[in-house]
Motif scaffolding. Structure first.
Motif, PDB file in Angstrom:
ATOM      1  N   GLY A   1       0.973  -1.456   0.014  1.00 14.89           N
ATOM      2  CA  GLY A   1      -0.058  -0.084   0.059  1.00 14.89           C
ATOM      3  C   GLY A   1       0.796   1.427  -0.063  1.00 14.89           C
ATOM      4  O   GLY A   1       0.268   2.224   0.271  1.00 14.89           O
ATOM      5  N   VAL A   2       2.075   1.069  -0.472  1.00 14.14           N
ATOM      6  CA  VAL A   2       2.901   2.382  -0.394  1.00 14.14           C
ATOM      7  C   VAL A   2       2.596   3.338  -1.528  1.00 14.14           C
ATOM      8  O   VAL A   2       2.194   2.620  -2.460  1.00 14.14           O
ATOM      9  N   SER A   3       2.592   4.434  -1.448  1.00 11.69           N
ATOM     10  CA  SER A   3       1.807   5.461  -2.152  1.00 11.69           C
ATOM     11  C   SER A   3       2.712   5.458  -3.670  1.00 11.69           C
ATOM     12  O   SER A   3       3.800   5.346  -3.552  1.00 11.69           O
ATOM     13  N   GLU A   4       2.033   5.655  -4.697  1.00 10.44           N
ATOM     14  CA  GLU A   4       2.817   5.900  -5.982  1.00 10.44           C
ATOM     15  C   GLU A   4       4.198   7.185  -5.808  1.00 10.44           C
ATOM     16  O   GLU A   4       5.100   6.721  -6.287  1.00 10.44           O
ATOM     17  N   GLU A   5       3.917   8.223  -5.100  1.00  9.76           N
ATOM     18  CA  GLU A   5       4.967   9.123  -5.060  1.00  9.76           C
ATOM     19  C   GLU A   5       6.155   8.511  -4.347  1.00  9.76           C
ATOM     20  O   GLU A   5       7.170   8.658  -4.809  1.00  9.76           O
ATOM     21  N   ASP A   6       5.838   7.642  -3.029  1.00  7.68           N
ATOM     22  CA  ASP A   6       7.057   7.245  -2.468  1.00  7.68           C
ATOM     23  C   ASP A   6       7.546   5.805  -3.087  1.00  7.68           C
ATOM     24  O   ASP A   6       8.797   5.810  -3.104  1.00  7.68           O
ATOM     25  N   ARG A   7       6.992   5.256  -3.943  1.00  7.35           N
ATOM     26  CA  ARG A   7       7.428   4.201  -4.741  1.00  7.35           C
ATOM     27  C   ARG A   7       8.289   4.861  -5.780  1.00  7.35           C
ATOM     28  O   ARG A   7       9.543   4.413  -6.051  1.00  7.35           O
ATOM     29  N   ALA A   8       8.033   6.043  -6.488  1.00  8.79           N
ATOM     30  CA  ALA A   8       8.758   6.515  -7.471  1.00  8.79           C
ATOM     31  C   ALA A   8      10.149   7.127  -6.485  1.00  8.79           C
ATOM     32  O   ALA A   8      11.169   6.852  -7.182  1.00  8.79           O
ATOM     33  N   LEU A   9       9.912   7.592  -5.420  1.00  6.10           N
ATOM     34  CA  LEU A   9      11.251   8.036  -4.840  1.00  6.10           C
ATOM     35  C   LEU A   9      12.258   6.999  -4.528  1.00  6.10           C
ATOM     36  O   LEU A   9      13.493   6.972  -4.805  1.00  6.10           O
ATOM     37  N   LEU A  10      11.494   5.836  -3.950  1.00  9.99           N
ATOM     38  CA  LEU A  10      12.458   4.485  -3.700  1.00  9.99           C
ATOM     39  C   LEU A  10      12.936   4.087  -4.866  1.00  9.99           C
ATOM     40  O   LEU A  10      14.105   3.716  -4.837  1.00  9.99           O
ATOM     41  N   LEU A  11      12.327   3.822  -6.162  1.00 11.43           N
ATOM     42  CA  LEU A  11      12.761   3.093  -7.117  1.00 11.43           C
ATOM     43  C   LEU A  11      13.517   4.002  -7.989  1.00 11.43           C
ATOM     44  O   LEU A  11      14.261   3.627  -8.922  1.00 11.43           O
ATOM     45  N   GLY A  12      13.503   5.523  -7.776  1.00 10.03           N
ATOM     46  CA  GLY A  12      14.227   6.370  -8.719  1.00 10.03           C
ATOM     47  C   GLY A  12      13.641   6.619  -9.990  1.00 10.03           C
ATOM     48  O   GLY A  12      14.351   7.151 -11.157  1.00 10.03           O
ATOM     49  N   HIS A  13      12.124   6.402 -10.103  1.00 14.51           N
ATOM     50  CA  HIS A  13      11.755   6.799 -11.295  1.00 14.51           C
ATOM     51  C   HIS A  13      11.660   8.170 -11.627  1.00 14.51           C
ATOM     52  O   HIS A  13      11.561   8.899 -10.719  1.00 14.51           O
ATOM     53  N   ALA A  14      11.546   8.811 -12.853  1.00 14.95           N
ATOM     54  CA  ALA A  14      11.583  10.424 -13.332  1.00 14.95           C
ATOM     55  C   ALA A  14      10.196  10.825 -13.295  1.00 14.95           C
ATOM     56  O   ALA A  14       9.169  10.024 -13.776  1.00 14.95           O
ATOM     57  N   ILE A  15       9.903  11.425 -12.188  1.00 22.62           N
ATOM     58  CA  ILE A  15       8.819  12.234 -12.224  1.00 22.62           C
ATOM     59  C   ILE A  15       9.048  13.763 -11.972  1.00 22.62           C
ATOM     60  O   ILE A  15      10.019  14.099 -11.734  1.00 22.62           O
ATOM     61  N   GLU A  16       7.948  14.615 -12.299  1.00 20.46           N
ATOM     62  CA  GLU A  16       8.188  16.009 -12.382  1.00 20.46           C
ATOM     63  C   GLU A  16       8.457  16.505 -11.094  1.00 20.46           C
ATOM     64  O   GLU A  16       7.651  16.117  -9.914  1.00 20.46           O
ATOM     65  N   GLY A  17       9.304  17.458 -10.788  1.00 19.33           N
ATOM     66  CA  GLY A  17       9.728  17.992  -9.683  1.00 19.33           C
ATOM     67  C   GLY A  17      10.389  16.982  -8.474  1.00 19.33           C
ATOM     68  O   GLY A  17      10.516  17.268  -7.244  1.00 19.33           O
TER      69      GLY A  17
END
Length: 373
Positions: free
Chosen positions: A322-338
């Motif tokens: 249930g980890v949020s999409e934003e935190d998953r992106a931070l942990l995995l290093g996905h490119a997201i705006e800002g």
């Protein structure tokens, strides 16, 4: 009549050079000259071609892919291309992965991480191919159209391989806890730690095997560290803060002191001289994807599992927890705006908690495989 040197022939009393060299035709009628003089002329011309190609390679190293993408967008705007907005969208997707790469270094292999992460995000092969076509067009124009002082940006454009639109690439294969246990146990000791580290951080193979102690940044408030992977070493070409959960942190602590430079190493004999006693030294692990990895996965019936699937496993478990999409992106290093390149202590603490939550997930992947046959 052919002479002793390939590419030089004799027609009557006249010597003619006619040879393909590094993709260029070398042709000249030299007249009544000795063989040695004709050979010297050919060597001089070949050296000139070598110098021209070397200069093109240097220009390719100086120009970044982002420079080519910007030039292409300007050209599209000037020609009032109707699909300019879509082209700009695909350029925006590509830049985090290859934007800061020298244009001469960009090839199909450079785009593997882009393909993997777009597939992981649910993009179809046809959609990913639209981005790859933009990259291919930029490289083709760099080789065939754009010039500096009359010379092309690139000596030649590499082949950018498209995905098969009729057949999706093999989907990610996140392993279950039971499969993880079988696989890790079958691995040699020196691969077990990096494999478990990847399963608990989602780090890619090159970042795990190339993890350096100099990248470690202590977070005293949390009584642990993070590793800041520099942009030059990260696929997205930006700094990435690698957050460690309890398992990953315990692995780092167990590796501490083995090697001055690299975290993950293996022991190797320094000499094979039979007259000397073998001395052991620690060497960095170049990749987990070696023959030992391949033997282990075959042994336990997991031949489908790639090293990159360890990253997919971590991502799947984050979703299951249930980890949020934003935190998953931070942990995995996905490119997201800002996306920030460094995180406040409170953010790191939240991400550590999120990364630890994977230890409490159940094997939904196993259930899904049973349901889907």
């Amino acid at each position: 009549m052919r002479t002793r040197t390939k590419g030089i022939r004799l027609e009557g009393v006249e010597r003619i050079v006619d040879k393909q060299y590094r993709g260029q035709r070398v042709f000249a009628r030299l007249g009544q000259v000795p063989q040695d003089e004709a050979e010297a002329w050919l060597r001089t011309r070949q050296a000139s071609i070598d110098a021209e190609l070397e200069q093109q390679l240097r220009r390719g190293a100086e120009r970044l892919f982002a420079d080519g993408a910007a030039k292409y967008l300007i050209e599209c705007q000037q020609r009032q291309v109707r699909t300019l907005e879509q082209i700009a969208y695909h350029v925006k997707l590509l830049l985090p992965y290859i934007g800061t790469s020298p244009i001469g270094d960009v090839c199909s292999e450079s785009l593997e991480a882009f393909k993997d992460e777009r597939l992981e995000d649910g993009a179809k092969n046809a959609t990913i191919n639209r981005s790859l076509e933009v990259a291919r067009t930029v490289l083709n124009r760099a080789a065939r159209v754009w010039r500096d002082d009359g010379k092309p940006w690139l000596a030649s454009a590499p082949l950018i391989e498209m995905l098969d639109e009729a057949e999706q690439r093999r989907p990610p294969y996140p392993v279950s806890w039971a499969e993880q246990s079988r696989l890790v146990t079958a691995l040699p000791h020196h691969l077990q730690r990096p494999a478990l580290f990847a399963l608990n951080t989602g780090a890619r193979d090159d970042n795990v095997c190339g993890l350096r102690w100099e990248w470690e940044v202590p977070v005293p408030e949390l009584e642990r560290s993070v590793f800041v992977i520099p942009a030059a070493e990260f696929k997205g070409k930006r700094n990435h803060v690698l957050v460690l959960n309890d398992v990953a942190w315990s692995i780092v602590e167990a590796c501490r002191g083995q090697h001055r430079q690299f975290v993950f190493v293996y022991r190797r004999e320094r000499t094979k001289n039979l007259d000397l006693a073998p001395a052991m030294e620690y060497r960095r692990i170049e990749t987990m994807n070696n023959t030992a990895w391949q033997r282990a996965r075959e042994l336990v019936g997991l031949s489908k599992v790639r090293v990159h699937d360890l990253r997919h496993t971590f991502g799947q478990r984050l979703r299951d927890a249930g980890v949020s999409e934003e935190d998953r992106a931070l942990l995995l290093g996905h490119a997201i705006e800002g996306m920030p390149q460094h995180y406040a202590t409170a953010t790191v603490a939240r991400l550590v908690e999120a990364a630890n939550s994977v230890q409490h997930t159940v094997d939904r992947t196993t259930l899904l495989r049973v349901v889907n046959g």
